[in-house]
Each structure stands twice: as structure tokens, then as C-alpha cells.
Design a protein around this motif. Structure first.
Motif, mmCIF file in Angstrom:
data_model
loop_
_atom_site.group_PDB
_atom_site.id
_atom_site.type_symbol
_atom_site.label_atom_id
_atom_site.label_comp_id
_atom_site.label_asym_id
_atom_site.label_seq_id
_atom_site.Cartn_x
_atom_site.Cartn_y
_atom_site.Cartn_z
ATOM 1 N N THR A 36 -28.392 13.532 -0.598
ATOM 2 C CA THR A 36 -28.643 14.948 -0.307
ATOM 3 C C THR A 36 -28.444 15.798 -1.556
ATOM 4 O O THR A 36 -29.203 16.737 -1.827
ATOM 5 C CB THR A 36 -27.709 15.437 0.814
ATOM 6 N N VAL A 39 -31.497 15.601 -3.845
ATOM 7 C CA VAL A 39 -32.624 16.393 -3.333
ATOM 8 C C VAL A 39 -32.391 17.875 -3.608
ATOM 9 O O VAL A 39 -33.286 18.584 -4.098
ATOM 10 C CB VAL A 39 -32.817 16.145 -1.816
ATOM 11 N N LEU A 40 -31.160 18.355 -3.295
ATOM 12 C CA LEU A 40 -30.846 19.772 -3.505
ATOM 13 C C LEU A 40 -30.858 20.126 -4.986
ATOM 14 O O LEU A 40 -31.296 21.218 -5.372
ATOM 15 C CB LEU A 40 -29.482 20.099 -2.908
ATOM 16 N N GLN A 41 -30.400 19.215 -5.814
ATOM 17 C CA GLN A 41 -30.350 19.490 -7.247
ATOM 18 C C GLN A 41 -31.759 19.602 -7.825
ATOM 19 O O GLN A 41 -32.041 20.506 -8.633
ATOM 20 C CB GLN A 41 -29.563 18.380 -7.969
ATOM 21 N N VAL A 42 -32.638 18.692 -7.410
ATOM 22 C CA VAL A 42 -34.029 18.755 -7.877
ATOM 23 C C VAL A 42 -34.690 20.039 -7.397
ATOM 24 O O VAL A 42 -35.393 20.727 -8.162
ATOM 25 C CB VAL A 42 -34.820 17.523 -7.379
ATOM 26 N N LYS A 43 -34.455 20.374 -6.122
ATOM 27 C CA LYS A 43 -35.027 21.599 -5.561
ATOM 28 C C LYS A 43 -34.536 22.832 -6.327
ATOM 29 O O LYS A 43 -35.338 23.721 -6.670
ATOM 30 C CB LYS A 43 -34.636 21.705 -4.080
ATOM 31 N N THR A 44 -33.245 22.879 -6.608
ATOM 32 C CA THR A 44 -32.660 24.015 -7.327
ATOM 33 C C THR A 44 -33.204 24.110 -8.752
ATOM 34 O O THR A 44 -33.538 25.198 -9.237
ATOM 35 C CB THR A 44 -31.125 23.884 -7.356
ATOM 36 N N GLN A 45 -33.312 22.967 -9.413
ATOM 37 C CA GLN A 45 -33.836 22.956 -10.780
ATOM 38 C C GLN A 45 -35.297 23.403 -10.812
ATOM 39 O O GLN A 45 -35.706 24.145 -11.726
ATOM 40 C CB GLN A 45 -33.696 21.551 -11.375
ATOM 41 N N ASP A 46 -36.070 22.977 -9.824
ATOM 42 C CA ASP A 46 -37.485 23.396 -9.752
ATOM 43 C C ASP A 46 -37.592 24.907 -9.578
ATOM 44 O O ASP A 46 -38.420 25.563 -10.226
ATOM 45 C CB ASP A 46 -38.191 22.687 -8.588
ATOM 46 N N LEU A 47 -36.742 25.449 -8.697
ATOM 47 C CA LEU A 47 -36.767 26.891 -8.459
ATOM 48 C C LEU A 47 -36.344 27.658 -9.718
ATOM 49 O O LEU A 47 -36.917 28.707 -10.042
ATOM 50 C CB LEU A 47 -35.844 27.258 -7.292
ATOM 51 N N ASP A 81 -34.597 32.304 -2.634
ATOM 52 C CA ASP A 81 -34.556 30.872 -2.289
ATOM 53 C C ASP A 81 -33.546 30.130 -3.163
ATOM 54 O O ASP A 81 -32.852 29.221 -2.702
ATOM 55 C CB ASP A 81 -35.945 30.241 -2.464
ATOM 56 N N GLY A 85 -30.359 27.859 -2.162
ATOM 57 C CA GLY A 85 -30.244 26.487 -2.663
ATOM 58 C C GLY A 85 -28.950 26.253 -3.410
ATOM 59 O O GLY A 85 -28.293 25.218 -3.242
#
Length: 422
Positions: A36, A39-47, A81, A85
């Protein structure tokens, strides 16, 4: 705590090592938390990347006097967002941290695999138990006529407390003073005076919390919670919480004489007679903060410092290397010193000396700056030099005379104003 990379890179090997000390690692829970997190780290980095990219576009548009309203709406939505995140990631990191705080240390490769004290290894036996030509009494009966009063202790506070009066009180003080002088004058420790009450952060740093809260005495104070120290290892080691020391300052050697307070949860029915297992007792503690490459030399040195007290007091003892299943939560390797008690016809623990390696330092964020400028974790060690009450017990029993008097060990006579017998 242990290095989280051990779980990320070698979870099965780490699980096996922890199992050797009776701890079952919940690998499935860790893997779920870790997946988890990724996933959250990738999502945060993308944002973050999107927000940075659009922010640059806004800057360019403004420099050209172009309308950037649509870009502003977009970047604000991404920022909202991102806040969500980041909050989710921080919450998850705290769950991972709490998971890690409950995992014990990894045993050193030299530690024997075993389940209990029955599997500990006797390293050496020193001194000959005295041959008595009269009926041996225990410290309770011998001490009663000299001011050792368990009934008054129970009256004042309850079971597992004692009052000392007169010459016994002076002998108890003399023992502590002799230990302090020896550890400072002969062995190079700096004497310290520390609080007896500490906050939860301090106990988390050395590993008593969150796992062993039931073993502690606590009280509420101004809407906060304070705990009575179980040993001055807690305070002395926490001197270096959130600190970076110079490599040239290592090793750092500290000692303190303090009372220690333990609820003895789970020990009901054990050692109910006498001073072996009390809620309040005194200890002279030794702590060393050292370079990682030198911590096992420091461990041997600390063992010798504790042994010196027993040898100089001419008390028979033995040295044990603890097996994996009998070590304390934060220890990578532990030696116990056990003193001979004639009334029990056995040896009983009087000092436990442990190398925690970087386990406590990682919780404390206690580091040193290496020669190449990197901040690295120190290694921490602690041990009793010695438990004052148990040393008193050993002296009363080993130095008792048929008429009920107690001969004072030669090393303590100067601390007893020249008194050679009580």
C-alpha cells in the motif's frame, strides 16, 4: 528498532532469525502495509510532478501576459489531491512505524539458539562458595535484627517494598557509593544524576514502550503521562536522542545511581520473600555509546567492569551467555552475571550487560558524524554495575556469622566509617 530494509529485502531470513528468539513476525501484514505504501508513494510522486509541471506552465503564461485561469484551477485541484495523498501516506507510515516498534532486535550471529534460561551457556565460574559450619539463614532472617524491615515496607506501600534502617541502610548506601566510585575512578565513566520520571518518548527510544507498558509505573501530570524509570539506562541513553555526536567523542561512558521501579507484571508468586524481586530497588547503571565497529569490544569491557565489583567484594559468581530465547527485547547479545546465594544453594542474576547495536539508536535517531561526513547510527550498550539491593542480599548471606552478625567486605570498610562487622 531493526532496519526496515531487512524486511524489505530479506523478510524470510529476518523472520527466521526473529523466530529463534520466540517472536513470530507477521510477514503478511508487513507486506500488505508495504504494498500500500508503494502505491501511495507513486501516486503522491506523480501528483507532485504534475503540480510542478503545471506550476511552470503558469509561470510561463504569466510572463507572456497570457490567461492562466484554467491552469490555476487544474493546479489547485491537483494540490487538493496531493494533500489527501500525503495525509494518507503519513497515516500509513505511522502504522508501519508502530508495527516496527513491536519487533525485537535480531540476535547476533554468535548467540546460541535456545528457548529459555535452561539453554544459556555458562562461560565461567569464579570464586569458591564458603563452607559454613552452622545453619545458613537467608537475608530476611539475618537482616531483620539489623534494620531490614519488610513488614514496615508493606505497611507503607504494600508487598514487594522494604524499609532499611540503621547499619543496614548505611551498608546499602556504602555499596552504591563504592560502585559509583569504582565505575568513575577506575573505569572512566562519567557520573550523572537524571530524572526518575520520564515521558513516553524517552521510553519508546530505549524500547520499553509501546510493548512493555504493563511493566511500568505511571502517573498523570498536567494532562500528560509520566513514567517512573525501570532503570537509568532509559535516561542515560536518551541523552543522545535526536543528536549527532562527533566520531572523536566516542566512546561515551556514563553511569548513574538511581532507584528503579518495576511493576513485575507476570511475576506474581515468584521470589515473594525478601529483596530479590522488588517494585523499588537501586542500581548503578553503566551505559556506553560507541562506534559500531567497536561495540563488541565494549561489551567485553563492560562485563569486566561489572565482574570487578563482584571480585573485589569477594563474592562467588558465574558468567552466562544468554541464548536467543532468554534475551531482552532490545538486545543483540547479552551476558548475565549471577551471584552465589547460600540460602538458595544457587546463583541468582545480579547484572545483565547487553549490546543493543543500532536497535535503540534507530528509535532514538542517535547518530555520529563519520570521518567522511556521513551521519551513521551509534551502537548503544547498557548493564548493571551492579544491582545494589541484590548485592546487599549477597553480602548479608555470604558474610553472615553464626551469632547473626555480618562481616563487612574489606573493600567496603572505608565506606562504613571503618566498621568491620555489624
Amino acid at each position: 528498532m531493526i532496519d526496515i530494509q531487512l524486511l524489505r529485502n530479506d523478510i524470510e531470513i529476518t523472520k527466521e532469525k526473529l523466530a529463534s528468539r520466540g517472536f513470530e513476525l507477521d510477514a503478511a501484514t508487513f507486506q500488505s502495509l508495504e504494498n500500500t505504501r508503494k502505491v501511495l508513494q507513486v501516486k503522491t510522486q506523480d501528483l507532485q510532478e504534475k503540480r510542478n509541471s503545471i506550476s511552470k506552465e503558469i509561470g510561463i503564461a504569466k510572463s507572456k501576459n497570457e490567461n492562466s485561469d484554467a491552469l490555476m484551477v487544474n493546479v489547485n485541484a491537483i494540490s487538493d489531491d496531493l494533500k489527501v495523498g500525503e495525509s494518507e501516506l503519513a497515516e500509513l507510515q505511522e502504522k508501519i512505524n508502530q508495527f516496527m516498534l513491536n519487533i525485537p532486535n535480531i540476535p547476533h550471529e554468535s548467540v546460541l539458539i535456545g528457548k529459555s534460561e535452561a539453554d544459556n551457556k555458562i562461560v565461567k565460574v569464579a570464586g569458591e562458595p564458603r563452607n559454613f559450619n552452622f545453619k545458613i539463614k537467608d537475608h530476611v532472617d539475618v537482616g531483620a535484627q539489623h534494620g531490614l524491615n519488610f513488614d514496615l515496607g508493606a505497611k507503607l506501600a504494600g508487598a514487594r517494598f522494604v524499609v532499611m534502617e540503621g547499619k543496614i541502610a548505611k551498608l546499602h548506601r556504602a555499596i552504591a557509593q563504592y560502585m559509583l566510585d569504582t565505575q568513575t575512578d577506575k573505569h572512566g565513566y562519567k557520573e550523572c544524576y537524571t530524572p526518575y520520571l520520564v515521558n513516553s518518548e524517552t521510553l519508546i527510544g530505549t524500547g520499553q514502550l509501546p510493548k512493555f507498558e504493563a511493566d511500568l509505573f505511571s502517573l498523570s501530570h498536567n494532562e500528560s503521562k509520566l513514567y517512573l524509570i525501570p532503570t537509568s539506562e532509559v535516561t542515560l541513553t536518551n541523552f543522545f536522542r535526536d543528536e549527532v555526536v562527533k566520531q572523536s567523542d566516542l566512546p561515551i561512558k556514563l553511569t548513574a545511581h538511581t532507584p528503579c521501579f518495576r511493576s513485575e507484571a507476570g511475576s506474581y508468586g515468584k521470589d515473594t520473600r525478601g529483596m530479590i524481586r522488588q517494585h523499588q530497588f537501586d542500581k548503578v547503571e553503566m551505559v556506553q555509546i560507541v562506534h559500531p565497529d567497536k561495540s563488541y569490544d565494549a561489551l567485553d569491557e563492560m562485563v569486566s567492569h561489572a565482574e570487578f565489583i563482584l571480585t573485589s567484594l569477594e563474592l562467588p559468581y558465574r558468567l552466562l551467555s544468554l541464548c536467543s530465547g532468554d534475551m531482552g527485547f532490545g538486545a543483540a547479545k547479552t551476558f548475565d552475571l549471577e551471584v552465589w546465594l547460600p540460602s538458595q544453594d544457587t546463583y541468582r542474576e545480579i547484572s545483565s550487560i547487553s549490546n543493543c547495536e543500532s536497535f535503540q539508536a534507530r528509535r532514538l535517531k542517535a547518530r555520529f558524524k563519520s570521518e567522511d561526513g556521513k551521519n551513521l547510527f551509534v551502537h548503544t550498550l547498557n548493564g548493571s554495575g551492579l544491582a545494589v539491593g541484590r548485592t546487599l542480599v549477597a553480602i548479608i548471606e555470604n558474610y553472615q556469622n553464626e551469632d547473626g552478625s555480618i562481616t563487612i567486605p574489606k573493600a567496603l570498610v572505608p565506606y562504613m566509617s571503618g566498621t568491620e562487622k555489624i
